[in-house]
Design a protein around this motif. Structure first.
Motif, PDB file in Angstrom:
ATOM      1  N   TRP A  86       4.956  -2.819  -4.295  1.00 10.65           N
ATOM      2  CA  TRP A  86       6.033  -3.653  -5.159  1.00 10.65           C
ATOM      3  C   TRP A  86       7.498  -3.199  -4.628  1.00 10.65           C
ATOM      4  CZ3 TRP A  86       4.647  -7.309  -8.961  1.00 10.65           C
ATOM      5  CH2 TRP A  86       3.247  -7.130  -9.141  1.00 10.65           C
ATOM      6  N   THR A 123      -2.138  -3.322   5.632  1.00  7.84           N
ATOM      7  CA  THR A 123      -3.051  -3.883   4.954  1.00  7.84           C
ATOM      8  C   THR A 123      -4.613  -3.999   5.400  1.00  7.84           C
ATOM      9  OG1 THR A 123      -1.354  -5.489   4.061  1.00  7.84           O
ATOM     10  CG2 THR A 123      -3.746  -6.291   3.733  1.00  7.84           C
ATOM     11  N   TRP A 168       8.234  -7.270  -7.379  1.00  8.32           N
ATOM     12  CA  TRP A 168       7.327  -8.306  -6.826  1.00  8.32           C
ATOM     13  C   TRP A 168       7.124  -7.725  -5.466  1.00  8.32           C
ATOM     14  CZ3 TRP A 168       5.820 -12.197  -9.858  1.00  8.32           C
ATOM     15  CH2 TRP A 168       5.000 -13.241  -9.284  1.00  8.32           C
ATOM     16  N   GLU A 169       5.963  -8.323  -4.847  1.00 14.56           N
ATOM     17  CA  GLU A 169       5.285  -7.705  -3.496  1.00 14.56           C
ATOM     18  C   GLU A 169       6.637  -7.844  -2.482  1.00 14.56           C
ATOM     19  OE1 GLU A 169       3.730  -7.243   0.265  1.00 14.56           O
ATOM     20  OE2 GLU A 169       4.266  -9.406  -0.512  1.00 14.56           O
ATOM     21  N   LYS A 170       6.757  -6.864  -1.806  1.00 13.59           N
ATOM     22  CA  LYS A 170       7.984  -6.511  -1.156  1.00 13.59           C
ATOM     23  C   LYS A 170       8.108  -7.632   0.077  1.00 13.59           C
ATOM     24  CE  LYS A 170       8.485  -3.197   2.228  1.00 13.59           C
ATOM     25  NZ  LYS A 170       8.581  -2.037   2.843  1.00 13.59           N
ATOM     26  N   GLU A 181      10.735   1.129  -4.150  1.00 12.01           N
ATOM     27  CA  GLU A 181       9.416   0.375  -4.021  1.00 12.01           C
ATOM     28  C   GLU A 181       8.523   1.234  -4.840  1.00 12.01           C
ATOM     29  OE1 GLU A 181       8.068   0.748   0.335  1.00 12.01           O
ATOM     30  OE2 GLU A 181       9.946  -0.410   0.672  1.00 12.01           O
ATOM     31  N   GLU A 211       0.569 -16.201  -1.105  1.00 13.60           N
ATOM     32  CA  GLU A 211       0.968 -15.488  -0.404  1.00 13.60           C
ATOM     33  C   GLU A 211       0.032 -15.080   0.984  1.00 13.60           C
ATOM     34  OE1 GLU A 211       1.873 -12.026  -2.950  1.00 13.60           O
ATOM     35  OE2 GLU A 211       3.090 -13.235  -4.337  1.00 13.60           O
ATOM     36  N   LEU A 221      -4.726  -9.539  -9.203  1.00 23.17           N
ATOM     37  CA  LEU A 221      -4.546  -8.255  -9.347  1.00 23.17           C
ATOM     38  C   LEU A 221      -5.371  -7.407 -10.068  1.00 23.17           C
ATOM     39  CD1 LEU A 221      -0.597  -8.261  -9.634  1.00 23.17           C
ATOM     40  CD2 LEU A 221      -1.940  -7.759  -7.691  1.00 23.17           C
ATOM     41  N   CYS A 240      -5.441  -3.390  -4.382  1.00 24.52           N
ATOM     42  CA  CYS A 240      -4.699  -4.248  -5.063  1.00 24.52           C
ATOM     43  C   CYS A 240      -5.185  -5.394  -5.506  1.00 24.52           C
ATOM     44  CB  CYS A 240      -3.342  -4.682  -4.446  1.00 24.52           C
ATOM     45  SG  CYS A 240      -3.598  -5.228  -2.685  1.00 24.52           S
ATOM     46  N   TRP A 266       3.367  -5.540   7.875  1.00 21.89           N
ATOM     47  CA  TRP A 266       2.473  -5.840   6.484  1.00 21.89           C
ATOM     48  C   TRP A 266       1.073  -5.627   6.980  1.00 21.89           C
ATOM     49  CZ3 TRP A 266      -0.918 -10.200   6.106  1.00 21.89           C
ATOM     50  CH2 TRP A 266      -1.547 -10.053   4.941  1.00 21.89           C
ATOM     51  N   THR A 269       6.651 -10.464   0.498  1.00 22.58           N
ATOM     52  CA  THR A 269       6.937 -11.792  -0.232  1.00 22.58           C
ATOM     53  C   THR A 269       8.481 -11.993  -0.343  1.00 22.58           C
ATOM     54  OG1 THR A 269       4.818 -11.718  -1.096  1.00 22.58           O
ATOM     55  CG2 THR A 269       6.273 -13.271  -1.840  1.00 22.58           C
ATOM     56  N   LEU A 279      -0.763  -2.539  -3.242  1.00 20.02           N
ATOM     57  CA  LEU A 279       0.245  -3.488  -3.053  1.00 20.02           C
ATOM     58  C   LEU A 279       1.484  -2.588  -3.222  1.00 20.02           C
ATOM     59  CD1 LEU A 279       0.237  -6.742  -3.229  1.00 20.02           C
ATOM     60  CD2 LEU A 279       1.166  -6.432  -5.411  1.00 20.02           C
TER      61      LEU A 279
END
Length: 284
Positions: free
Chosen positions: A87, A246, A161-163, A180, A11, A60, A187, A242, A165, A85
């Motif tokens: 999700w 991040t 799962w990571e949004k 979410e 990712e 993680l 993370c 993103w 991705t 992270l």
């Protein structure tokens, strides 16, 4: 040249590793760093660390803490991504479920037990005041591909799962994101097998120094948003969002943060006990 094996998810979070490998920065220091993608995520990497298949993992936070307490002979040596992270909680596009309350008591599709998708289902349940014993159920689907095939065929009811991705699959109408759930802590961390660390501490330090030199200025790399967009098949505006959310880290995870993670995992009965800071980390 010393061969060292490292694993991580395929990712955008891990692009810094790809860039430094491509540039030959580890080989310049006499290290043949071999990267392996783990499509099954944290649970698969925990197994790989235990079995000596890899020496390091970008993994993680909650997953490796749980596994170290369960006997994985590894230590956290650094936080890799400081920010949470996010999700995404997904259902099949044609699913009857429209919101969080609709999926209460249904089956969460997870990559494997002990994975992030498994542990975060507990966090999500607690966030929504569900009964952990009655309202959680699981279906193992191995990885994202398993969810893409399974969810639309009734294998599991929702998938976390990571949004970013999964966003391309939401855009294509394969998944529908109904909510979410951000992690309440940084993370990703970097973990190393104890046996390897004992004999190769200087090499681990060299590896960390190289990747940290890239992450500290990652957002300033020219056209990095376009590079990520092209490499991971994501819309440019999604990548830019993103990037804005991040933050990377070059520091060891602190004791207070690990206490927060352990308190939450213990409260949810995911771990049987809490351990001291030095059981989980090693300062390089």
């Amino acid at each position: 040249m010393k061969t060292i094996n490292i694993g991580g998810v395929p990712e955008h979070f891990n692009l810094a590793w790809y860039l430094t490998l491509k540039n030959g920065e580890y080989k310049d220091e006499g290290i043949n760093l071999r990267w392996k993608d783990y499509f099954g995520g944290t649970g698969e990497m925990c197994k790989a660390l235990r079995e000596g298949e890899i020496d390091l993992a970008v993994i993680l936070t909650e997953g490796i803490i749980k596994d170290i307490i369960a006997g994985n002979p590894s230590k956290i040596v650094q936080t890799f991504v400081q920010s949470p992270l996010i999700w995404g909680i997904h259902v099949a596009n044609n699913s009857k479920y429209q919101n969080i309350e609709d999926i209460k008591g249904t089956k969460a599709a997870i990559s494997r037990f002990g994975s992030g998708s498994h542990l975060m289902a507990y966090i999500n349940a607690q966030n929504n005041n569900w009964d952990i014993d009655k309202d959680l159920d699981f279906e193992v689907i191995k990885n994202l591909d398993g969810a893409l095939k399974g969810l639309n065929n009734g294998v599991g009811d929702y998938f976390m799962w990571e949004k970013f991705t999964t966003k391309p699959y939401v855009d294509k109408g394969i998944f529908r994101r109904i909510d979410e759930c951000p992690t309440p802590w940084p993370c990703f961390v970097i973990a190393v097998r104890d046996e390897f660390l004992e004999h190769n501490k200087e090499d681990v330090k060299t590896i960390l120094d190289i990747v940290n030199n890239t992450t500290v200025e990652f957002k300033d790399i020219p056209s990095i948003d376009k590079t990520i967009s092209n490499r991971y098949n994501q819309k440019l505006e999604d990548v830019q969002e993103w990037l804005s959310l991040t933050e990377w880290s070059q520091e060891l995870i602190d004791e207070n943060t690990l206490s927060v993670v352990q308190d939450k995992l213990f409260d949810l009965e995911i771990i049987p006990k809490k351990v001291n800071y030095n059981t989980l980390v090693s300062k390089i």
